[in-house]
Structure formats: structure tokens, C-alpha cells
Design a protein around this motif. Structure first.
Motif, PDB file in Angstrom:
ATOM      1  N   PRO A 197       5.257  -0.652 -12.920  1.00 32.63           N
ATOM      2  CA  PRO A 197       5.772  -0.429 -11.553  1.00 32.63           C
ATOM      3  C   PRO A 197       5.174  -1.383 -10.515  1.00 32.63           C
ATOM      4  CG  PRO A 197       5.191   1.653 -12.596  1.00 32.63           C
ATOM      5  CD  PRO A 197       4.677   0.585 -13.485  1.00 32.63           C
ATOM      6  N   SER A 198       3.845  -1.603 -10.585  1.00 31.80           N
ATOM      7  CA  SER A 198       3.228  -2.503  -9.597  1.00 31.80           C
ATOM      8  C   SER A 198       3.666  -3.948  -9.818  1.00 31.80           C
ATOM      9  CB  SER A 198       1.703  -2.398  -9.678  1.00 31.80           C
ATOM     10  OG  SER A 198       1.233  -2.694 -10.980  1.00 31.80           O
ATOM     11  N   ALA A 199       3.906  -4.362 -11.081  1.00 29.10           N
ATOM     12  CA  ALA A 199       4.387  -5.719 -11.348  1.00 29.10           C
ATOM     13  C   ALA A 199       5.756  -5.947 -10.728  1.00 29.10           C
ATOM     14  CB  ALA A 199       4.444  -5.973 -12.853  1.00 29.10           C
ATOM     15  N   ILE A 200       6.636  -4.968 -10.828  1.00 27.95           N
ATOM     16  CA  ILE A 200       7.975  -5.086 -10.238  1.00 27.95           C
ATOM     17  C   ILE A 200       7.890  -5.200  -8.719  1.00 27.95           C
ATOM     18  CG2 ILE A 200      10.161  -3.879  -9.888  1.00 27.95           C
ATOM     19  CD1 ILE A 200       9.771  -2.656 -12.686  1.00 27.95           C
ATOM     20  N   ILE A 201       7.026  -4.387  -8.106  1.00 28.67           N
ATOM     21  CA  ILE A 201       6.885  -4.400  -6.641  1.00 28.67           C
ATOM     22  C   ILE A 201       6.351  -5.744  -6.165  1.00 28.67           C
ATOM     23  CG2 ILE A 201       5.603  -3.383  -4.710  1.00 28.67           C
ATOM     24  CD1 ILE A 201       5.647  -0.736  -6.363  1.00 28.67           C
ATOM     25  N   PHE A 202       5.275  -6.216  -6.779  1.00 33.63           N
ATOM     26  CA  PHE A 202       4.663  -7.460  -6.315  1.00 33.63           C
ATOM     27  C   PHE A 202       5.501  -8.685  -6.659  1.00 33.63           C
ATOM     28  CE2 PHE A 202       0.661  -4.902  -6.275  1.00 33.63           C
ATOM     29  CZ  PHE A 202       0.380  -5.084  -4.932  1.00 33.63           C
ATOM     30  N   LEU A 203       6.267  -8.626  -7.735  1.00 34.41           N
ATOM     31  CA  LEU A 203       7.165  -9.732  -8.056  1.00 34.41           C
ATOM     32  C   LEU A 203       8.210  -9.904  -6.956  1.00 34.41           C
ATOM     33  CD1 LEU A 203       8.072 -11.906 -10.054  1.00 34.41           C
ATOM     34  CD2 LEU A 203       9.459 -10.171 -11.209  1.00 34.41           C
ATOM     35  N   ALA A 204       8.700  -8.792  -6.412  1.00 37.38           N
ATOM     36  CA  ALA A 204       9.671  -8.855  -5.319  1.00 37.38           C
ATOM     37  C   ALA A 204       9.044  -9.400  -4.041  1.00 37.38           C
ATOM     38  CB  ALA A 204      10.255  -7.465  -5.069  1.00 37.38           C
ATOM     39  N   PHE A 212      -0.431   1.288 -18.655  1.00 37.61           N
ATOM     40  CA  PHE A 212       0.495   0.161 -18.754  1.00 37.61           C
ATOM     41  C   PHE A 212       1.884   0.550 -18.242  1.00 37.61           C
ATOM     42  CE2 PHE A 212       3.626  -2.387 -21.109  1.00 37.61           C
ATOM     43  CZ  PHE A 212       3.211  -3.664 -20.744  1.00 37.61           C
ATOM     44  N   PHE A 213       2.298   1.798 -18.525  1.00 40.76           N
ATOM     45  CA  PHE A 213       3.635   2.250 -18.134  1.00 40.76           C
ATOM     46  C   PHE A 213       3.637   2.890 -16.747  1.00 40.76           C
ATOM     47  CE2 PHE A 213       3.273   2.421 -22.760  1.00 40.76           C
ATOM     48  CZ  PHE A 213       4.314   1.596 -23.129  1.00 40.76           C
ATOM     49  N   THR A 214       2.534   3.559 -16.382  1.00 38.47           N
ATOM     50  CA  THR A 214       2.516   4.279 -15.106  1.00 38.47           C
ATOM     51  C   THR A 214       1.956   3.453 -13.955  1.00 38.47           C
ATOM     52  OG1 THR A 214       0.332   5.224 -15.600  1.00 38.47           O
ATOM     53  CG2 THR A 214       2.264   6.478 -16.300  1.00 38.47           C
ATOM     54  N   CYS A 215       1.198   2.387 -14.260  1.00 37.33           N
ATOM     55  CA  CYS A 215       0.603   1.550 -13.199  1.00 37.33           C
ATOM     56  C   CYS A 215       1.071   0.102 -13.283  1.00 37.33           C
ATOM     57  CB  CYS A 215      -0.924   1.592 -13.275  1.00 37.33           C
ATOM     58  SG  CYS A 215      -1.650   3.201 -12.973  1.00 37.33           S
ATOM     59  N   THR A 216       0.925  -0.498 -14.461  1.00 35.67           N
ATOM     60  CA  THR A 216       1.144  -1.935 -14.604  1.00 35.67           C
ATOM     61  C   THR A 216       2.591  -2.328 -14.330  1.00 35.67           C
ATOM     62  OG1 THR A 216      -0.636  -2.043 -16.240  1.00 35.67           O
ATOM     63  CG2 THR A 216       0.900  -3.891 -16.152  1.00 35.67           C
ATOM     64  N   PHE A 266       0.821  -1.207   0.000  1.00 32.01           N
ATOM     65  CA  PHE A 266       0.000   0.000   0.000  1.00 32.01           C
ATOM     66  C   PHE A 266       0.859   1.263   0.000  1.00 32.01           C
ATOM     67  CE2 PHE A 266      -3.249  -3.030   1.311  1.00 32.01           C
ATOM     68  CZ  PHE A 266      -4.316  -2.604   0.543  1.00 32.01           C
ATOM     69  N   GLY A 267       2.053   1.194   0.621  1.00 31.95           N
ATOM     70  CA  GLY A 267       2.938   2.356   0.570  1.00 31.95           C
ATOM     71  C   GLY A 267       3.401   2.638  -0.847  1.00 31.95           C
ATOM     72  N   SER A 268       3.804   1.588  -1.563  1.00 32.72           N
ATOM     73  CA  SER A 268       4.258   1.757  -2.950  1.00 32.72           C
ATOM     74  C   SER A 268       3.125   2.192  -3.855  1.00 32.72           C
ATOM     75  CB  SER A 268       4.862   0.446  -3.456  1.00 32.72           C
ATOM     76  OG  SER A 268       5.909   0.007  -2.624  1.00 32.72           O
ATOM     77  N   CYS A 269       1.960   1.572  -3.657  1.00 30.92           N
ATOM     78  CA  CYS A 269       0.825   1.892  -4.525  1.00 30.92           C
ATOM     79  C   CYS A 269       0.295   3.304  -4.265  1.00 30.92           C
ATOM     80  CB  CYS A 269      -0.272   0.859  -4.351  1.00 30.92           C
ATOM     81  SG  CYS A 269       0.189  -0.757  -5.018  1.00 30.92           S
ATOM     82  N   PHE A 320       3.078 -16.155 -11.141  1.00 31.16           N
ATOM     83  CA  PHE A 320       2.922 -14.752 -10.758  1.00 31.16           C
ATOM     84  C   PHE A 320       2.304 -13.937 -11.887  1.00 31.16           C
ATOM     85  CE2 PHE A 320       4.613 -10.451 -11.083  1.00 31.16           C
ATOM     86  CZ  PHE A 320       4.133  -9.900  -9.913  1.00 31.16           C
ATOM     87  N   PHE A 321       2.853 -14.082 -13.095  1.00 33.76           N
ATOM     88  CA  PHE A 321       2.389 -13.233 -14.201  1.00 33.76           C
ATOM     89  C   PHE A 321       0.955 -13.575 -14.614  1.00 33.76           C
ATOM     90  CE2 PHE A 321       6.988 -12.664 -14.614  1.00 33.76           C
ATOM     91  CZ  PHE A 321       7.035 -11.277 -14.674  1.00 33.76           C
ATOM     92  N   PHE A 322       0.560 -14.839 -14.473  1.00 34.27           N
ATOM     93  CA  PHE A 322      -0.836 -15.166 -14.765  1.00 34.27           C
ATOM     94  C   PHE A 322      -1.764 -14.477 -13.776  1.00 34.27           C
ATOM     95  CE2 PHE A 322      -4.597 -17.767 -13.884  1.00 34.27           C
ATOM     96  CZ  PHE A 322      -5.199 -17.736 -15.129  1.00 34.27           C
ATOM     97  N   LEU A 323      -1.409 -14.545 -12.474  1.00 32.48           N
ATOM     98  CA  LEU A 323      -2.238 -13.892 -11.460  1.00 32.48           C
ATOM     99  C   LEU A 323      -2.275 -12.390 -11.685  1.00 32.48           C
ATOM    100  CD1 LEU A 323      -3.872 -13.790  -8.848  1.00 32.48           C
ATOM    101  CD2 LEU A 323      -1.710 -13.851  -7.574  1.00 32.48           C
TER     102      LEU A 323
END
Length: 433
Positions: A71-78, A65-69, A38-41, A87-90
Motif C-alpha cells: 500500500p505505501s509503495a503505491i501511494i509514494f509511487l503516485a 509486506f502485504f499490509t504495509c509495503t 501522513f494521511g495515508s500512512c 523509485f523502487f531502489f529508494l
């Protein structure tokens, strides 16, 4: 009324996070995960809000895609326990579902005058409704899918990613004119096909898991039968050896008594040493009260005996525990096999031994194995797990043990130090079997 539009956008971004976390399994504690998520988002939302103020609301659908998808994909992947295709399917599933809801509510608002009131109210209702449905009916089965299926995810992730891009390309941003009839039909087909495709994918994954589980259960039944037969054979052989030992007892006592009368103490020592070696060859009938544990350890003791390995067992376990028999068998079979195979590689002048400790500590079943080794095992660079030197087709033992440990809220701790390999875990026993 643009205030309702902006508030509904911010609320939608929060719900995207919630939808993802409902089906997400973190590698860290939930407290740490929630704070970082939630801090990152919040930072991403602030950046997108400034962008929307600067360029207008229509920019969000084009730049999301560039401003939300990403950045959030990188955060949640970590933060994710499951990487790769799972992960990518979810991620594609939850993001596509969120944009699908945004498109539906956008259309509803267009049909009722484009005042943003229907958009705001429908999103207030639809997002929580979908989240309730996922929590109630989809969360537990989906988490089970993630934990039990390792293959096939990348193909479905590619399908999900394609649908995500498709719904982004065909979306109608807020404040832009509606397309013509052909464009509307195209958009409606995409909106209809998206949930049907995901339902088909989830059904396919579930059937694959059920088939794997059926094969596993058949293998478990076969293993149980083999262990039962092995246990029976060991009991019969041990019983026969004990009967023979009792039969010879009187003769042995007579010989010992004769040597004692003659004061032939050297002969007495040699005869006692012979009797000791003969007794050690008798495999114990009962090592543990638990039948599965007893069968596996007795089988290991018999193999150790043929290889001149000192097989030490410190086992205190009741006849039944709440750990599933198939999980306990899978863990112990690989534990004993790995230890014995490592010790069998030692040279004749090296001390050969295996020490296994099993007992209950509170709510945990503690299992530990120690054994010497001839060559230090190699740790895998990615997982840190020790890998086999035997080549392809080997090295799955520790992976299976690790999987069982995680199933019972534990980790497999391994250490290779001072010529001794240690494998240890503490399985959290469920309240009911």
C-alpha cells in the motif's frame, strides 16, 4: 510492558515514512506531499494496529509486506517525481534499513530480558540518529544521483528487493522463540551483509555519476572551444564584410547621387534594394553581450542566412549570468537547432522565420523561441513531450532543454498552435554562479 512494544511499533512506522521522505523528490508541492503521505500512512497504521490487536504482535512481521509495503509503495509511487528503478531502489533501501533497525533493536531487547524497555529506548535513539546522518551526509549526494543518473537503477532495485525479502524471511517476530545457533548465525550474516551491500551500491552509483560528469565536462570544454572559434570566425568574416562595405560606400553614394540627378527613380529604387540585400548578408558582429549566447545566436543567424530564413533576435542579457555556461549552451544550441531544422522543412511559398527572445525578469532568465512548422509535431503519450519524426538517434533536443529547465526550478512549456511552434522557459538564476 506490552504498551511499550506497541508504541515502539507505531513510532517505527512513522520513522519509515521520515526515512523515505528524506531522500524523496515529490512531483507535487511538499505541503501536498506531506498531507497525502501522513494521511495515508495513518490509515495504514490504524489497519495494522487493528490487525495486531486481533492476531497478536507476531503477525506484523509476517504480513507487513502485504499490509504495509505494497500500500505505501503505491501511494509514494503516485507522489514521486522519479519512477521506475530509481523509485523502487529508494523504496527498498529505506524499508530494508527500517527493518534492519527493527531487527537490531529486537535482538538488543532479547539480550536484556525481553522487557521491551530496551527496544523502546533503542528505537527512540537509533532512528533519529540514522535520520540525522542521512540528512547531514547522504541526502544531497543521493538527490544528485537521482537527478543525474538514468540507467542502472533496475539492477540495484532488484538487489534491494531481494535483501528486503531476505530480511523479512529471516526476521524474528516479537514474542517468538529465538532460533538455534545456525539460525542465529544466518540472521547475523544477513544483518551484516545488508549495509555493506547498500554502501557498495551507492559507491558504484556515485562513481558512475562522477565518470559521466567528467565526460560531460570534457564535452563542455570542447563545446566552449568550438563556440569560441566559431565566434572568432564570425567576427572576422563580419569585420571583413564591413570593411568591404565601407570601401564601397563612396562608390555607392556616387551612383545614388547620379541616379537622383537624372531623376531615374526606378533605377534608384532597384539600386537601393540591391544595397539592402547586400547589407542583410553581413552577419552581425554582436547580437548579445553574453559571449556564449552571442556565439550560438550568431552561428544560428549564419545558418539561417544560407537557408533564406528571417532570424529575429530580441536579446537583452548582460555579459555574465549565474546560469552555468554549459547549461545555457546546451539549452540554446538545441533550441536554435530544432527551430532552424523545422523551418528548413517549409516549402518555398511558406514564410520562413525564427524569433528568439531572451531577457531577465526579476530573478529569472526568460527564453522563448517561435517558429512556423510544416507538419504538427507528435506529443508523446506518456510524458506529453513533442517527439521527433526523424527516427532513432533524434528527438533528444527537447529532452535536454527540459532537463536544463528543471535544474533551475522551471519547466519547459511547449505549444504547437496555428502553424507556429512555441518553446518557452524562465530559468531561476542562482544567487552565485
Amino acid at each position: 510492558m506490552t504498551l511499550l512494544r506497541d508504541i515502539s511499533f507505531l513510532l517505527s512506522m512513522f520513522h519509515v515514512i521520515i526515512l523515505f521522505l528524506l531522500l524523496f523528490e515529490p512531483r507535487y508541492s511538499w505541503k501536498t506531499t506531506m498531507v497525502i503521505s501522513f494521511g495515508s500512512c495513518m490509515a495504514i497504521m490504524a489497519a495494522n494496529t487493528l490487525l495486531m490487536i486481533w492476531q497478536g504482535p507476531a503477525i506484523i512481521m509476517r504480513a507487513a509486506f502485504f499490509t504495509c509495503t505494497i500500500p505505501s509503495a503505491i501511494i509514494f509511487l503516485a507522489l514521486s517525481r522519479h519512477c521506475g528503478g530509481r523509485f523502487f531502489f529508494l523504496f527498498c533501501l529505506t524499508d530494508t534499513l527500517s527493518f534492519w533497525i527493527l531487527q537490531i533493536t529486537n535482538f538488543l531487547d532479547r539480550l536484556t530480558g525481553d522487557t521491551y524497555v530496551v527496544m523502546f529506548i533503542s528505537r527512540l535513539v537509533l532512528f533519529p540518529l540514522v535520520e540525522w546522518f542521512i540528512w547531514q551526509y547522504l541526502r544531497i549526494p543521493y538527490i544528485e544521483l537521482q537527478r543525474n543518473l538514468n540507467k542502472g537503477w533496475w539492477l540495484f532495485a532488484a538487489i534491494g528487493g531481494t535483501y528486503y525479502l531476505l530480511i523479512m524471511v529471516t526476521s524474528i517476530p516479537v514474542g517468538t522463540p529465538m532460533p538455534d545457533r545456525v539460525g542465529l548465525i544466518r540472521i547475523m550474516l544477513v544483518l551484516i551483509l545488508m549495509p555493506l551491500t547498500y554502501l557498495t551500491i551507492l559507491r558504484s552509483l556515485w562513481r558512475q555519476m562522477v565518470e559521466n560528469r567528467t565526460r560531460t565536462e570534457m564535452a563542455v570544454l570542447s563545446t566552449r572551444s568550438q563556440l569560441a572559434l566559431e565566434n572568432l570566425r564570425i567576427v572576422q568574416e563580419s569585420g571583413a564584410a564591413l570593411i568591404q562595405a565601407r570601401h564601397d560606400m563612396l562608390g555607392n553614394l556616387s551612383v545614388l547621387q547620379s541616379l537622383s540627378w537624372k531623376k531615374d527613380y526606378d533605377g534608384l529604387d532597384r539600386y537601393l534594394a540591391l544595397l539592402t540585400r547586400q547589407t542583410e548578408k553581413i552577419v552581425p558582429i554582436k547580437i548579445a553581450n553574453h559571449p556564449i549566447v552571442n556565439a550560438i545566436l550568431a552561428q544560428g543567424a549564419e545558418r539561417a542566412q544560407t537557408s533564406d530564413i528571417d532570424f529575429r533576435c530580441k536579446v537583452t542579457i548582460p555579459e555574465t549570468v549565474s546560469i552555468l555556461d554549459e547549461d545555457l549552451a546546451a539549452y540554446l544550441i538545441n533550441l536554435v537547432r530544432n527551430a532552424l531544422e523545422a523551418v528548413e522543412l517549409l516549402t518555398r511559398d511558406q514564410e520562413k522565420w525564427v524569433e528568439i527572445t531572451i531577457h531577465i525578469r526579476g530573478k529569472y532568465l526568460f527564453i522563448e523561441c517561435k517558429n512556423p512548422y510544416s507538419h504538427a509535431p507528435d506529443p508523446d503519450g506518456d510524458s506529453g513531450r513533442y517527439i521527433s519524426r526523424k527516427g532513432d538517434g533524434h528527438g533528444y533536443g527537447l529532452w535536454i532543454m527540459e532537463k536544463v529547465a528543471r535544474r533551475y526550478q522551471s519547466e519547459l512549456y511547449t505549444e504547437a498552435k496555428d502553424g507556429v511552434f512555441l518553446a518557452r522557459t524562465a530559468l531561476l538564476m542562482p544567487e552565485s554562479k
